[in-house]
Design a protein around this motif. Structure first.
Motif, PDB file in Angstrom:
ATOM      1  N   GLY A 197      42.384  23.977  41.493  1.00 50.80           N
ATOM      2  CA  GLY A 197      41.274  23.233  42.077  1.00 50.80           C
ATOM      3  C   GLY A 197      41.429  23.039  43.578  1.00 50.80           C
ATOM      4  O   GLY A 197      40.449  23.137  44.332  1.00 50.80           O
ATOM      5  N   ILE A 198      42.662  22.768  44.026  1.00 50.22           N
ATOM      6  CA  ILE A 198      42.920  22.587  45.457  1.00 50.22           C
ATOM      7  C   ILE A 198      42.549  23.852  46.228  1.00 50.22           C
ATOM      8  O   ILE A 198      41.863  23.811  47.258  1.00 50.22           O
ATOM      9  CB  ILE A 198      44.400  22.240  45.696  1.00 50.22           C
TER      10      ILE A 198
ATOM     11  N   LYS B 175      31.314  28.912  42.410  1.00 52.49           N
ATOM     12  CA  LYS B 175      31.438  30.361  42.631  1.00 52.49           C
ATOM     13  C   LYS B 175      32.319  30.644  43.845  1.00 52.49           C
ATOM     14  O   LYS B 175      31.839  30.947  44.932  1.00 52.49           O
ATOM     15  CB  LYS B 175      30.058  30.987  42.804  1.00 52.49           C
ATOM     16  N   VAL B 176      33.621  30.542  43.622  1.00 52.19           N
ATOM     17  CA  VAL B 176      34.572  30.761  44.715  1.00 52.19           C
ATOM     18  C   VAL B 176      35.340  32.066  44.558  1.00 52.19           C
ATOM     19  O   VAL B 176      36.018  32.499  45.495  1.00 52.19           O
ATOM     20  CB  VAL B 176      35.558  29.579  44.821  1.00 52.19           C
ATOM     21  N   LEU B 177      35.258  32.691  43.389  1.00 51.81           N
ATOM     22  CA  LEU B 177      35.911  33.980  43.181  1.00 51.81           C
ATOM     23  C   LEU B 177      35.085  35.084  43.847  1.00 51.81           C
ATOM     24  O   LEU B 177      33.894  34.902  44.111  1.00 51.81           O
ATOM     25  CB  LEU B 177      36.056  34.264  41.679  1.00 51.81           C
ATOM     26  N   PRO B 178      35.709  36.241  44.149  1.00 45.86           N
ATOM     27  CA  PRO B 178      34.960  37.340  44.773  1.00 45.86           C
ATOM     28  C   PRO B 178      33.746  37.742  43.936  1.00 45.86           C
ATOM     29  O   PRO B 178      33.734  37.562  42.710  1.00 45.86           O
ATOM     30  CB  PRO B 178      35.995  38.467  44.829  1.00 45.86           C
ATOM     31  N   ALA B 179      32.737  38.277  44.594  1.00 51.20           N
ATOM     32  CA  ALA B 179      31.495  38.643  43.907  1.00 51.20           C
ATOM     33  C   ALA B 179      31.743  39.658  42.803  1.00 51.20           C
ATOM     34  O   ALA B 179      31.021  39.701  41.800  1.00 51.20           O
ATOM     35  CB  ALA B 179      30.494  39.187  44.913  1.00 51.20           C
ATOM     36  N   SER B 180      32.757  40.515  42.969  1.00 55.68           N
ATOM     37  CA  SER B 180      33.053  41.561  41.985  1.00 55.68           C
ATOM     38  C   SER B 180      33.885  41.047  40.810  1.00 55.68           C
ATOM     39  O   SER B 180      34.165  41.784  39.871  1.00 55.68           O
ATOM     40  CB  SER B 180      33.813  42.711  42.653  1.00 55.68           C
ATOM     41  N   SER B 181      34.274  39.770  40.870  1.00 52.46           N
ATOM     42  CA  SER B 181      35.157  39.210  39.847  1.00 52.46           C
ATOM     43  C   SER B 181      34.421  39.026  38.525  1.00 52.46           C
ATOM     44  O   SER B 181      33.250  38.653  38.481  1.00 52.46           O
ATOM     45  CB  SER B 181      35.720  37.864  40.314  1.00 52.46           C
ATOM     46  N   HIS B 182      35.158  39.271  37.430  1.00 51.93           N
ATOM     47  CA  HIS B 182      34.653  39.018  36.080  1.00 51.93           C
ATOM     48  C   HIS B 182      35.480  37.924  35.398  1.00 51.93           C
ATOM     49  O   HIS B 182      35.570  37.888  34.172  1.00 51.93           O
ATOM     50  CB  HIS B 182      34.685  40.295  35.246  1.00 51.93           C
TER      51      HIS B 182
ATOM     52  N   LEU C  13      42.421  40.697  44.418  1.00 59.33           N
ATOM     53  CA  LEU C  13      43.138  39.551  43.887  1.00 59.33           C
ATOM     54  C   LEU C  13      43.309  38.508  44.984  1.00 59.33           C
ATOM     55  O   LEU C  13      43.706  38.824  46.102  1.00 59.33           O
ATOM     56  CB  LEU C  13      44.501  39.966  43.340  1.00 59.33           C
ATOM     57  N   THR C  14      42.995  37.263  44.663  1.00 61.40           N
ATOM     58  CA  THR C  14      43.079  36.170  45.619  1.00 61.40           C
ATOM     59  C   THR C  14      44.256  35.263  45.297  1.00 61.40           C
ATOM     60  O   THR C  14      44.988  35.490  44.310  1.00 61.40           O
ATOM     61  CB  THR C  14      41.780  35.345  45.591  1.00 61.40           C
ATOM     62  N   ASN C  15      44.429  34.238  46.121  1.00 57.88           N
ATOM     63  CA  ASN C  15      45.488  33.257  45.843  1.00 57.88           C
ATOM     64  C   ASN C  15      45.311  32.615  44.468  1.00 57.88           C
ATOM     65  O   ASN C  15      46.292  32.268  43.802  1.00 57.88           O
ATOM     66  CB  ASN C  15      45.485  32.166  46.921  1.00 57.88           C
ATOM     67  N   LEU C  16      44.052  32.469  44.037  1.00 57.21           N
ATOM     68  CA  LEU C  16      43.780  31.867  42.732  1.00 57.21           C
ATOM     69  C   LEU C  16      44.375  32.710  41.611  1.00 57.21           C
ATOM     70  O   LEU C  16      44.915  32.169  40.633  1.00 57.21           O
ATOM     71  CB  LEU C  16      42.271  31.705  42.535  1.00 57.21           C
ATOM     72  N   HIS C  17      44.277  34.032  41.750  1.00 54.45           N
ATOM     73  CA  HIS C  17      44.837  34.923  40.728  1.00 54.45           C
ATOM     74  C   HIS C  17      46.359  34.775  40.654  1.00 54.45           C
ATOM     75  O   HIS C  17      46.936  34.706  39.566  1.00 54.45           O
ATOM     76  CB  HIS C  17      44.483  36.381  41.032  1.00 54.45           C
ATOM     77  N   TYR C  18      47.003  34.706  41.818  1.00 55.40           N
ATOM     78  CA  TYR C  18      48.461  34.612  41.849  1.00 55.40           C
ATOM     79  C   TYR C  18      48.936  33.246  41.349  1.00 55.40           C
ATOM     80  O   TYR C  18      49.970  33.145  40.680  1.00 55.40           O
ATOM     81  CB  TYR C  18      48.972  34.876  43.261  1.00 55.40           C
ATOM     82  N   ILE C  19      48.195  32.198  41.655  1.00 55.73           N
ATOM     83  CA  ILE C  19      48.542  30.866  41.142  1.00 55.73           C
ATOM     84  C   ILE C  19      48.432  30.856  39.625  1.00 55.73           C
ATOM     85  O   ILE C  19      49.285  30.268  38.929  1.00 55.73           O
ATOM     86  CB  ILE C  19      47.603  29.796  41.754  1.00 55.73           C
ATOM     87  N   TYR C  20      47.418  31.515  39.095  1.00 57.66           N
ATOM     88  CA  TYR C  20      47.232  31.587  37.650  1.00 57.66           C
ATOM     89  C   TYR C  20      48.412  32.314  37.000  1.00 57.66           C
ATOM     90  O   TYR C  20      48.939  31.871  35.969  1.00 57.66           O
ATOM     91  CB  TYR C  20      45.923  32.297  37.329  1.00 57.66           C
ATOM     92  N   ILE C  21      48.841  33.421  37.624  1.00 59.82           N
ATOM     93  CA  ILE C  21      49.985  34.185  37.093  1.00 59.82           C
ATOM     94  C   ILE C  21      51.247  33.326  37.097  1.00 59.82           C
ATOM     95  O   ILE C  21      51.998  33.277  36.112  1.00 59.82           O
ATOM     96  CB  ILE C  21      50.216  35.466  37.915  1.00 59.82           C
ATOM     97  N   ILE C  22      51.502  32.646  38.226  1.00 58.18           N
ATOM     98  CA  ILE C  22      52.696  31.803  38.339  1.00 58.18           C
ATOM     99  C   ILE C  22      52.663  30.690  37.292  1.00 58.18           C
ATOM    100  O   ILE C  22      53.682  30.372  36.662  1.00 58.18           O
ATOM    101  CB  ILE C  22      52.793  31.212  39.761  1.00 58.18           C
TER     102      ILE C  22
ATOM    103  N   SER D 215      39.467  18.388  42.956  1.00 52.32           N
ATOM    104  CA  SER D 215      40.500  18.943  42.069  1.00 52.32           C
ATOM    105  C   SER D 215      40.815  17.972  40.943  1.00 52.32           C
ATOM    106  O   SER D 215      41.012  18.374  39.790  1.00 52.32           O
ATOM    107  CB  SER D 215      41.773  19.243  42.869  1.00 52.32           C
ATOM    108  N   ILE D 216      40.855  16.683  41.309  1.00 51.04           N
ATOM    109  CA  ILE D 216      41.088  15.661  40.280  1.00 51.04           C
ATOM    110  C   ILE D 216      39.923  15.631  39.300  1.00 51.04           C
ATOM    111  O   ILE D 216      40.115  15.528  38.079  1.00 51.04           O
ATOM    112  CB  ILE D 216      41.289  14.288  40.945  1.00 51.04           C
TER     113      ILE D 216
END
Length: 464
Positions: free
Chosen positions: A41-42, A336-343, A5-14, A51-52
């Protein structure tokens, strides 16, 4: 399965938590979704201007995905308007007036017919047919439009779509991922579907009846709306011609049902057939009713339908844009910025949740429900259910059985949440046809669906 899980995942949850809180406070969530897209996007691009750009591109992506639904609603609305102008709508509903005498009978009849049609053709085309026929009756017998919308939603996008007994697209996706036969998933889902369907529809009806008695649902607007419809009948044609056009309209739509069954049309193909038929009926009746003015009037009705469709969807596109980022849209928009194993963000969160859940029948059933619900947040209902099958297989190995039941439970949860009863933009086809606020419909569905999932989850644990 180990997921990073990356910062992107936690931002999505928040962001989702912020959206839930805002909805609970009955506030609009469009700005929260826009901010969520910008922050994602940031962190994804490390660039403010990208991001804009991502905000706009996500809007375009959402609009493109929603366009078939926007068009079918717009076209059906255009056709319905000309039926009202000529008075054909009155002829269509007259036979049912002798059968449906109360709002409670209307609720259950609408639901059962919606469910039956949805099993054969999926809910989207069924919504148009049911709405055109039964909504005027619902108004006559005192069932508020929100009540008709709830019935269509729960029976169609809930019971029928989540079980998918006839077309079997959903069971095939989950069965393949779990490595079992489709028939096993279908068999296992029958008792769960019965429990889930009964609990949700009865709970929803109880809440509807309670609110109607307590005056929490304003029913006065129905009389005004009916009076407005009476005034819309502005084109007087001979009675025999009106009855002939009514019969022709019914025959044409019944022919659609036969064609869909024979040629196994489903989903988008079935919707396209219904939409094309609606345009044909609109054109035919306009030619007969308006005569020399038909060229201008057909265009007017189509434009009015499109205005209605885009007005309804305008408030939903920002929200859909955010939630679509939980799936493949993220890579398309931000790279493609998510981990390679990401779905996809949503699927990753589902896997991560399942990894921390201990293995016993109740917790396993609860985990599959939660994972299904989480993966349903992208609004498709179907994109995450292959993941459900994989996780069900893992839990069944630890438990020594129950893979079919677990798979069916996850499938039901994913489609009930994402297939059209909870996620606001997924309820739009029904909301648009019934002319109710999609957020109000989603909120009215929320408690019955949650209660249904809890009861069905416990029931599933005893079947494992």
């Amino acid at each position: 399965m180990n997921i990073l899980l990356t910062n992107l995942h936690y931002i999505y949850i928040i962001s989702i938590l912020a959206i839930i809180i805002a909805m609970a406070l009955k506030r609009d969530i469009s700005l929260i979704c826009i901010i969520g897209i910008f922050i994602l996007g940031i962190f994804a691009t490390n660039s403010i201007f990208k991001s804009i750009m991502g905000i706009f591109n996500s809007f375009v992506y959402a609009t493109k995905e929603l366009m078939p639904t926007i068009f079918i609603i717009s076209i059906i609305t255009a056709m319905s308007n000309v039926l009202v102008v000529v008075g054909i709508n009155k002829e269509l509903v007259s036979p049912f007036k002798k059968i449906i005498k109360s709002y409670w009978a209307c609720y259950w009849i609408i639901g059962i017919i919606m469910m039956t049609l949805s099993w054969f053709f999926w809910p989207s085309p069924a919504v148009a047919l049911i709405g055109a026929l039964f909504l005027p009756i619902a108004k006559k017998v005192g069932l508020p439009p929100i009540g008709a919308a709830v019935a269509m939603n729960l029976f169609g996008h809930g019971i029928a779509l989540s079980s998918d007994f006839i077309i079997q697209a959903a069971p095939k996706l989950t069965a393949d991922a779990a490595g079992i036969k489709v028939s096993s998933v279908v068999s296992a889902s029958i008792p769960l579907t019965i429990i889930m369907g009964a609990v949700t529809t009865i709970t929803a009806f109880y809440m509807l009846r309670r609110d109607m008695k307590n005056g929490n649902i304003d029913r006065n607007f129905q009389k005004e709306e009916l009076a407005a419809e009476e005034e819309k009948t502005t084109i007087v044609i001979p009675i025999f011609l009106r009855k002939l056009l009514t019969i022709l309209t019914i025959v044409i739509f019944l022919s659609d049902i036969v064609i869909m069954y024979i040629y196994k049309l489903q989903g988008g193909d079935a919707t396209a057939l219904i939409g094309g038929t609606a345009i044909f009926i609109l054109s035919l009746i306009s030619i007969i009713a308006y005569g020399k003015r038909c060229l201008e009037k057909i265009t007017t009705h189509i434009v009015d339908g499109l205005i209605f469709g885009f007005k309804i969807f305008g408030i939903v596109i920002p929200i859909a844009a955010f939630f679509y980022l939980g799936d493949s849209a993220f890579t398309e928009i931000f790279g493609k910025v998510l981990p390679a194993s990401s779905h996809g963000i949503v699927n990753d969160l589902g896997v991560a949740f399942s990894n921390i859940a201990p293995a016993n029948p109740l917790l396993a059933s609860g985990t599959l429900t939660a994972v299904g619900a989480i993966t349903g947040l992208d609004g498709s209902g179907f994109s995450g259910i292959p993941l459900v099958g994989s996780i069900a297989k893992l839990f069944s190995t630890a438990l020594g059985g129950g893979v079919s039941t677990l798979t069916a439970m996850g499938q039901i949860a994913g489609i009930w949440v994402g297939g059209g009863t909870i996620i606001p933009w997924a309820v739009i086809p029904v909301a648009a046809i019934c002319k109710v606020n999609p957020f109000e419909l989603a909120k009215r569905n929320l408690i019955p669906v949650i209660i249904g999932l809890l009861v069905t989850t416990v029931f599933a644990a005893f079947l494992i």
